[in-house]
Design a protein around this motif. Structure first.
Motif, PDB file in Angstrom:
ATOM      1  N   GLU A  65      64.213  66.964  68.200  1.00  0.00           N
ATOM      2  CA  GLU A  65      64.831  65.751  68.744  1.00  0.00           C
ATOM      3  C   GLU A  65      63.765  64.719  69.136  1.00  0.00           C
ATOM      4  O   GLU A  65      63.880  63.534  68.839  1.00  0.00           O
ATOM      5  N   ARG A  69      69.664  58.910  69.702  1.00  0.00           N
ATOM      6  CA  ARG A  69      70.346  60.204  69.864  1.00  0.00           C
ATOM      7  C   ARG A  69      71.517  60.304  68.855  1.00  0.00           C
ATOM      8  O   ARG A  69      71.678  61.291  68.155  1.00  0.00           O
ATOM      9  N   GLU A 114      71.775  62.792  65.496  1.00  0.00           N
ATOM     10  CA  GLU A 114      72.905  63.700  65.239  1.00  0.00           C
ATOM     11  C   GLU A 114      73.497  63.438  63.857  1.00  0.00           C
ATOM     12  O   GLU A 114      73.795  64.344  63.096  1.00  0.00           O
ATOM     13  N   LEU A 120      69.099  70.105  67.296  1.00  0.00           N
ATOM     14  CA  LEU A 120      68.076  69.084  67.583  1.00  0.00           C
ATOM     15  C   LEU A 120      67.160  69.516  68.724  1.00  0.00           C
ATOM     16  O   LEU A 120      66.013  69.086  68.825  1.00  0.00           O
ATOM     17  N   LYS A 121      67.676  70.395  69.585  1.00  0.00           N
ATOM     18  CA  LYS A 121      66.899  70.859  70.753  1.00  0.00           C
ATOM     19  C   LYS A 121      65.875  71.927  70.362  1.00  0.00           C
ATOM     20  O   LYS A 121      65.048  72.312  71.184  1.00  0.00           O
TER      21      LYS A 121
END
Ligand code: SF4
Length: 339
Positions: free
Chosen positions: A111, A130, A134, A147-148
């Motif tokens: 991310e 953000r 996504e 993404l984390k």
């Protein structure tokens, strides 16, 4: 397809090696039609990665552009200032490097790395970044919750998808992917290539796919540019070039790789090695490995590409005998005789 997005004319790139200059790319000429995938193919050391890096002007310190032009969207990439090129990278031309690990920083979550591109280079707000991150993960077939994750938490194939998402972040017109599926197993290769092709069509972008594997080109590319020993030896529509090659190197290369869609067929290697580019041979650079070489092939000087019809170009003195040569090139004994 709507006209060429890139036209490369007579590109020359050299490396300084000790006191010598090695011309790794010599007079490369080809074009990339808008909205197409073009495969740049050849053995290791043939100059394909040097061309790819030369086009982005991200090269090793000992490399220099010594001639030619690359007209992208009306402007010559080779004569742009570094500031102009910097503005163009990611936004207009994005690069997917050979190993996805090379473009992903192991210490940051994905991310964060996508945000860097979207916020720093693309001017997105954090909130927009953000949302876009996504969307990009969705596009390349990864669940946005990942993404984390850190790069090491992804498989090789997934990392390559992440690298593609990064490349697409700012909606570039041209993506240059250097061996994007090398080192992945065949099933994963096909999945990644299917994703790349889907996105290319959906987004209407152009892709240069650099690969040593002609079966990858056969599977996914609209056009093909074959390089040998620093020179383009054949180019054209993929199906035409692969079913009716005019250059013996293309004929040999096609025999040497398995089909991505089936494992059937006997593979026949091209014996020998490409020439030492510190001292390139006079005449045809493939002559030493070519089963069809004649005396004139080594005395003629460099052989230019000639139009063999329908946007298909080849650099072989025996182009007019291509049909006969194709028949002989299909027999493994023809190549075995060169061992
Ligand atoms: S020019 Fe001669 S040596 Fe070169 S590929 Fe053609 S036939 Fe072979």
């Amino acid at each position: 397809m709507d006209g060429d997005i890139l036209r490369v004319n007579g590109l020359k790139i050299s490396y300084a090696v000790g006191d010598e200059k090695v011309r790794a790319v010599d007079d490369a000429t080809f074009s990339i039609p808008g909205g197409s995938i073009v495969g740049l193919v050849g053995e290791s050391g043939c100059g394909k990665t040097t061309v790819a890096r030369g086009l982005t002007r991200v090269m090793t310190k000992n490399a220099s552009i010594e001639g030619g032009e690359a007209i992208f969207d009306g402007a010559d990439l080779m004569s742009m200032s570094e500031t102009e090129m910097n503005r163009l990278r990611w936004r207009d031309i994005a690069f997917v490097p050979q190993s996805a690990m090379n473009s992903l920083d192991p210490v940051y979550r994905i991310e964060h790395q996508l945000n860097e591109v979207l916020v720093q280079r693309g001017g997105h707000s954090r909130k927009d970044a953000r949302r876009r991150a996504e969307e990009l993960f969705d596009m390349v077939g990864i669940e946005p919750r990942r993404l984390k994750d850190y790069p090491h938490q992804f498989s090789g194939g997934m990392r390559q998808r992440v690298a593609i998402a990064l490349a697409l972040a700012l909606n570039p017109k041209l993506v240059i992917a250097d061996e994007p599926v090398t080192a992945l197993d065949v099933i994963v290769q096909r999945q990644i290539l299917d994703t790349l092709k889907d996105l290319q069509e959906k987004l209407g972008i152009s892709v240069i796919l650099v690969t040593h594997d002609i079966s990858v080109v056969a599977y996914v590319c609209d056009r093909i540019v074959v390089m040998y020993a620093g020179r383009v030896v054949e180019s054209g529509d993929t199906e035409t070039v692969l079913t009716k090659p005019y250059h013996p190197y293309t004929m040999g290369l096609y025999n040497a790789f398995p089909d991505l869609q089936s494992s059937a067929g006997v593979l026949t290697p091209i014996e020998g090695h490409p020439p030492d580019l510190r001292h390139p041979p006079t005449g045809c650079r493939f002559a030493q490995r070519c089963p069809f070489a004649q005396d004139r092939c080594t005395t003629s000087g460099e052989i230019a590409l000639s139009d063999v019809g329908g946007g298909h170009f080849a650099a072989c003195l025996r182009s007019d005998e291509a049909e006969t040569l194709r028949g002989d090139a299909a027999k493994s004994e023809t190549w075995a005789a060169m061992a």
